[in-house]
Design a protein around this motif. Sequence first.
Motif, mmCIF file in Angstrom:
data_model
loop_
_atom_site.group_PDB
_atom_site.id
_atom_site.type_symbol
_atom_site.label_atom_id
_atom_site.label_comp_id
_atom_site.label_asym_id
_atom_site.label_seq_id
_atom_site.Cartn_x
_atom_site.Cartn_y
_atom_site.Cartn_z
ATOM 1 N N ILE A 28 1.097 -1.239 -0.184
ATOM 2 C CA ILE A 28 0.256 -0.377 0.227
ATOM 3 C C ILE A 28 0.876 1.000 0.095
ATOM 4 N N ALA A 29 0.451 2.212 -0.903
ATOM 5 C CA ALA A 29 1.202 3.837 -0.361
ATOM 6 C C ALA A 29 1.573 4.289 0.719
ATOM 7 N N ALA A 30 1.705 4.908 0.883
ATOM 8 C CA ALA A 30 1.752 5.655 2.606
ATOM 9 C C ALA A 30 2.766 6.855 1.881
ATOM 10 N N ARG A 61 7.933 14.932 10.299
ATOM 11 C CA ARG A 61 8.345 13.703 10.955
ATOM 12 C C ARG A 61 8.703 12.969 9.699
ATOM 13 N N PRO A 62 9.948 13.106 8.783
ATOM 14 C CA PRO A 62 10.214 13.129 7.408
ATOM 15 C C PRO A 62 10.559 11.452 6.808
ATOM 16 N N SER A 63 10.713 11.049 8.964
ATOM 17 C CA SER A 63 10.855 9.518 8.896
ATOM 18 C C SER A 63 9.902 8.235 8.827
ATOM 19 N N LYS A 64 8.340 9.219 8.307
ATOM 20 C CA LYS A 64 7.578 8.544 9.215
ATOM 21 C C LYS A 64 5.946 8.802 7.750
ATOM 22 N N GLY A 65 5.608 8.018 7.546
ATOM 23 C CA GLY A 65 4.524 8.283 6.805
ATOM 24 C C GLY A 65 3.266 7.360 7.431
ATOM 25 N N ARG A 66 1.857 8.055 6.592
ATOM 26 C CA ARG A 66 0.408 7.305 7.146
ATOM 27 C C ARG A 66 0.440 6.435 5.917
ATOM 28 N N VAL A 67 -0.478 4.750 6.538
ATOM 29 C CA VAL A 67 -1.005 4.028 5.102
ATOM 30 C C VAL A 67 -1.775 4.538 4.546
#
Length: 83
Positions: free
Chosen positions: A15-17, A23-29
């Motif tokens: 899934i795209a995140a 928070r440059p190293s974090k992403g939301r699914v």
Amino acid sequence: MKMPRIECESCGRGIAAGPVAGRPSKGRVWRHDPPQRSTVHGDALVSCHGSLAIVDLPLPTQQLELAVDETPDDDSSETLPLF
């Protein structure tokens, strides 16, 4: 913008995140349906339990680190405060 694909911890799909602000190293699914939603839930809209989870993004999205010179200037005693 091409977003990295992350394997959902709940269903295992890629899934795209998207990035999380501040928070440059974090992403939301991104929100997604479970793999067999139509056979289990019929026409009801049901999101996967892993939707919208915050995950670590792959390394190409690291924050830039700048080298800082720690040596003090000799002329610092002559500077005057502005205010």
